[in-house]
Design a protein around this motif. Structure first.
Motif, PDB file in Angstrom:
ATOM      1  N   THR A   1       4.351   1.108   3.429  1.00 14.74           N
ATOM      2  CA  THR A   1       3.498   0.866   2.261  1.00 14.74           C
ATOM      3  C   THR A   1       4.265   0.162   1.168  1.00 14.74           C
ATOM      4  N   GLY A   2       5.503   0.607   0.947  1.00 14.38           N
ATOM      5  CA  GLY A   2       6.287   0.077  -0.158  1.00 14.38           C
ATOM      6  C   GLY A   2       7.721  -0.176   0.261  1.00 14.38           C
TER       7      GLY A   2
ATOM      8  N   PRO B   1      25.070  -5.976  -7.451  1.00 12.93           N
ATOM      9  CA  PRO B   1      23.630  -5.761  -7.600  1.00 12.93           C
ATOM     10  C   PRO B   1      23.240  -5.779  -9.076  1.00 12.93           C
ATOM     11  N   VAL B   2      22.216  -6.543  -9.430  1.00 15.28           N
ATOM     12  CA  VAL B   2      21.817  -6.613 -10.836  1.00 15.28           C
ATOM     13  C   VAL B   2      20.367  -6.181 -11.086  1.00 15.28           C
ATOM     14  N   GLY B   3      19.567  -6.125 -10.049  1.00 14.12           N
ATOM     15  CA  GLY B   3      18.182  -5.722 -10.264  1.00 14.12           C
ATOM     16  C   GLY B   3      17.473  -5.580  -8.929  1.00 14.12           C
ATOM     17  N   GLY B   4      16.141  -5.356  -8.997  1.00 13.63           N
ATOM     18  CA  GLY B   4      15.408  -5.133  -7.753  1.00 13.63           C
ATOM     19  C   GLY B   4      14.015  -5.727  -7.786  1.00 13.63           C
ATOM     20  N   PHE B   5      13.487  -5.974  -6.586  1.00 11.26           N
ATOM     21  CA  PHE B   5      12.096  -6.414  -6.441  1.00 11.26           C
ATOM     22  C   PHE B   5      11.379  -5.432  -5.526  1.00 11.26           C
ATOM     23  N   ILE B   6      10.061  -5.364  -5.702  1.00 13.87           N
ATOM     24  CA  ILE B   6       9.237  -4.412  -4.952  1.00 13.87           C
ATOM     25  C   ILE B   6       8.232  -5.193  -4.117  1.00 13.87           C
ATOM     26  N   VAL B   7       8.013  -4.735  -2.886  1.00 10.65           N
ATOM     27  CA  VAL B   7       6.983  -5.309  -2.030  1.00 10.65           C
ATOM     28  C   VAL B   7       6.014  -4.190  -1.674  1.00 10.65           C
ATOM     29  N   LEU B   8       4.730  -4.453  -1.802  1.00 12.91           N
ATOM     30  CA  LEU B   8       3.725  -3.470  -1.397  1.00 12.91           C
ATOM     31  C   LEU B   8       2.812  -4.079  -0.345  1.00 12.91           C
ATOM     32  N   ASP B   9       2.352  -3.229   0.587  1.00  8.76           N
ATOM     33  CA  ASP B   9       1.409  -3.689   1.602  1.00  8.76           C
ATOM     34  C   ASP B   9      -0.011  -3.515   1.062  1.00  8.76           C
ATOM     35  N   ALA B  10      -0.631  -4.631   0.715  1.00  7.15           N
ATOM     36  CA  ALA B  10      -1.962  -4.577   0.097  1.00  7.15           C
ATOM     37  C   ALA B  10      -2.996  -4.010   1.065  1.00  7.15           C
ATOM     38  N   ALA B  11      -2.835  -4.289   2.370  1.00  5.75           N
ATOM     39  CA  ALA B  11      -3.818  -3.798   3.344  1.00  5.75           C
ATOM     40  C   ALA B  11      -3.781  -2.272   3.420  1.00  5.75           C
ATOM     41  N   VAL B  12      -2.581  -1.667   3.327  1.00  5.79           N
ATOM     42  CA  VAL B  12      -2.474  -0.206   3.372  1.00  5.79           C
ATOM     43  C   VAL B  12      -2.998   0.389   2.071  1.00  5.79           C
ATOM     44  N   LEU B  13      -2.571  -0.186   0.938  1.00  7.94           N
ATOM     45  CA  LEU B  13      -2.986   0.358  -0.361  1.00  7.94           C
ATOM     46  C   LEU B  13      -4.490   0.285  -0.555  1.00  7.94           C
TER      47      LEU B  13
ATOM     48  N   ILE C   1      -2.979  15.064  -6.840  1.00 13.03           N
ATOM     49  CA  ILE C   1      -2.211  14.404  -7.904  1.00 13.03           C
ATOM     50  C   ILE C   1      -3.139  13.794  -8.962  1.00 13.03           C
ATOM     51  N   GLU C   2      -4.445  13.965  -8.776  1.00 15.79           N
ATOM     52  CA  GLU C   2      -5.405  13.489  -9.776  1.00 15.79           C
ATOM     53  C   GLU C   2      -6.575  14.448  -9.855  1.00 15.79           C
ATOM     54  N   ASP C   3      -7.218  14.518 -11.020  1.00 15.54           N
ATOM     55  CA  ASP C   3      -8.499  15.213 -11.092  1.00 15.54           C
ATOM     56  C   ASP C   3      -9.574  14.272 -10.551  1.00 15.54           C
ATOM     57  N   SER C   4     -10.810  14.757 -10.439  1.00 16.54           N
ATOM     58  CA  SER C   4     -11.794  13.941  -9.710  1.00 16.54           C
ATOM     59  C   SER C   4     -12.060  12.609 -10.423  1.00 16.54           C
ATOM     60  N   ALA C   5     -11.999  12.573 -11.758  1.00 15.94           N
ATOM     61  CA  ALA C   5     -12.268  11.310 -12.466  1.00 15.94           C
ATOM     62  C   ALA C   5     -11.183  10.266 -12.180  1.00 15.94           C
ATOM     63  N   GLY C   6      -9.963  10.704 -11.938  1.00 19.32           N
ATOM     64  CA  GLY C   6      -8.867   9.748 -11.723  1.00 19.32           C
ATOM     65  C   GLY C   6      -8.520   9.528 -10.267  1.00 19.32           C
ATOM     66  N   ASP C   7      -9.311  10.114  -9.369  1.00 15.40           N
ATOM     67  CA  ASP C   7      -8.959  10.055  -7.946  1.00 15.40           C
ATOM     68  C   ASP C   7      -9.452   8.742  -7.332  1.00 15.40           C
ATOM     69  N   ASN C   8      -8.748   7.665  -7.615  1.00 17.17           N
ATOM     70  CA  ASN C   8      -9.186   6.352  -7.147  1.00 17.17           C
ATOM     71  C   ASN C   8      -7.988   5.523  -6.674  1.00 17.17           C
ATOM     72  N   ARG C   9      -8.256   4.275  -6.297  1.00 18.78           N
ATOM     73  CA  ARG C   9      -7.209   3.425  -5.738  1.00 18.78           C
ATOM     74  C   ARG C   9      -6.183   3.026  -6.799  1.00 18.78           C
ATOM     75  N   ARG C  10      -6.661   2.780  -8.011  1.00 20.80           N
ATOM     76  CA  ARG C  10      -5.742   2.400  -9.083  1.00 20.80           C
ATOM     77  C   ARG C  10      -4.675   3.482  -9.316  1.00 20.80           C
ATOM     78  N   SER C  11      -5.095   4.764  -9.288  1.00 21.18           N
ATOM     79  CA  SER C  11      -4.131   5.855  -9.463  1.00 21.18           C
ATOM     80  C   SER C  11      -3.170   5.943  -8.279  1.00 21.18           C
TER      81      SER C  11
ATOM     82  N   LYS D   1      -6.728   1.072   1.326  1.00 18.86           N
ATOM     83  CA  LYS D   1      -7.492   2.091   2.056  1.00 18.86           C
ATOM     84  C   LYS D   1      -7.603   3.433   1.350  1.00 18.86           C
ATOM     85  N   PHE D   2      -6.703   3.707   0.385  1.00 17.61           N
ATOM     86  CA  PHE D   2      -6.549   5.087  -0.071  1.00 17.61           C
ATOM     87  C   PHE D   2      -6.969   5.315  -1.515  1.00 17.61           C
ATOM     88  N   THR D   3      -7.526   6.501  -1.779  1.00 17.03           N
ATOM     89  CA  THR D   3      -7.563   7.025  -3.142  1.00 17.03           C
ATOM     90  C   THR D   3      -6.345   7.936  -3.300  1.00 17.03           C
TER      91      THR D   3
END
Ligand SMILES: [Zn+2]
Length: 353
Positions: free
Chosen positions: A132-133, A145-157, A186-196, A159-161
């Motif tokens: 996923t990440g 080493p001076v910093g970092g980059f992040i890669v996320l799998d959009a297809a996996v993300l 990790i969320e109450d029902s109002a925040g249980d979405n993909r963005r969270s 799918k989930f709340t």
């Protein structure tokens, strides 16, 4: 350590993109192939600070989008070197998905955004990452080493709340059965979405970026036996030591928490569901805020970072409930208000000051 959720998707069976030349060249070398791939990775433009310079002049919320071609090429090398069959492609995320990504970044507390300004080279989206990440470092001309980059799998993300993702993740160390279940909230029902869900996953990876160059734990590209005996890492030192004879990290709790070494996430589980209660009982007597934190020094820091930001700074819920035949057998909460995690909390407070 750099990968989260390797088992999330079955192998993608569509048309594979052309292999980068280095992957094909190194493959011809047989046994020497891996060393060849690692060399190609070290020399790759995506590993250099110069490559990310232009990105870093942008505001933090504009350091995101489909992965640039050089980065996709680099991920092919990394996957080939580490035995992942996936061939990532730059993602073409929908407008709704990008809105959730931007929303997740906009949600981050200002102390978190400040901490990432100088060392953060963005969040880049691919499909078929093999996880996923993913977080990696880039280095300056002297290979520091001076910093970092992040890669996320959009297809996996996509799918989930939040609660479904957390529940799936926290079940991966256990073989199902016997009437035992584990639910993570990790969320109450109002925040249980993909963005969270995206925000939480991103915070874990940001924890890995924050660890670069802050001496919180040994570099993840070193073998445990290569860590100098005199080196001091204030965060790591609270929980970890090196077993030099066996070239592995050991936790300071391993005598009382023997099950820890066989806790694995995202791969074939080594524990049974009936072990959930004794394992969470043992965890409660440590300074690990979550079970995944007990698996390695790097994920100790990343999980500490995400649970601290999520529960203390953002005041979101975080709770594991274990049931037997539907009846609650154990509830576990993270530790940031408990004495067991006070020393780790002080370090996180200092980093986010
Ligand atoms: Zn991680």
């Amino acid at each position: 350590m750099r990968r989260l959720a390797a088992a999330a998707l079955a192998a993608w069976a569509g048309c594979a993109p052309a292999q980068p030349a280095a992957v094909a060249e190194c493959a011809k070398l047989g046994k020497e192939g891996r060393e060849c791939l690692l060399r190609a990775m070290r020399a790759h433009p995506a590993k250099s600070a110069a490559f990310w310079e232009a990105v870093q002049s942008r505001p933090i919320d504009e350091r995101l989008g489909p992965a640039p071609a050089e980065l996709v090429d680099y991920l092919h090398l990394d996957n080939a070197a580490n035995g992942f069959p996936e061939k990532p492609r730059a993602s073409r995320p929908s407008a709704e998905f990008m809105a959730d990504m931007r929303g997740a970044i906009a949600d981050l507390p200002s102390a978190v955004r400040r901490a990432f300004d100088a060392t953060f080279a963005g969040v880049w989206l691919v499909d078929d990452l093999g996880g996923t990440g993913y977080t990696d470092t880039y280095v300056d001309a002297k290979n520091r080493p001076v910093g970092g980059f992040i890669v996320l799998d959009a297809a996996v993300l996509g799918k989930f709340t939040a609660n479904a993702w957390a529940t799936w993740k926290e079940n991966t160390p256990f073989k199902p059965g016997g009437g035992w279940t584990l639910e993570a909230r990790i969320e109450d029902s109002a925040g249980d979405n993909r963005r969270s869900a995206i925000r939480y996953i991103l915070l874990h990876e940001l924890g890995h970026v924050l660890a670069i160059n802050r001496d919180v734990h040994p570099r993840w590209d070193l073998q445990p036996s290569e860590v100098p005996e005199s080196a001091r890492f204030p965060f790591y030192d609270l929980s970890w030591t090196v077993n030099r004879r066996e070239n592995r990290y050991a936790s300071k709790y391993d005598d009382a928490f023997r099950e820890r070494r066989w806790v694995v996430y995202y791969r074939a589980p080594k524990h049974f569901s009936r072990d959930m209660v004794p394992i969470y009982d043992a965890l409660k007597a440590t300074n690990f805020p979550a079970l995944y934190a007990a698996t390695s020094p790097g994920d100790d820091f990343a999980e500490s970072f995400v649970t601290y930001v999520h529960t203390v700074l953002m005041k979101r819920p975080w709770e594991i409930t274990i049931r037997k035949d539907g009846k609650v057998a154990k509830t576990y909460r993270t530790c940031w208000d408990e004495p067991r995690c006070a020393a780790k909390r002080r370090i996180l407070e200092d980093l986010l000051r």
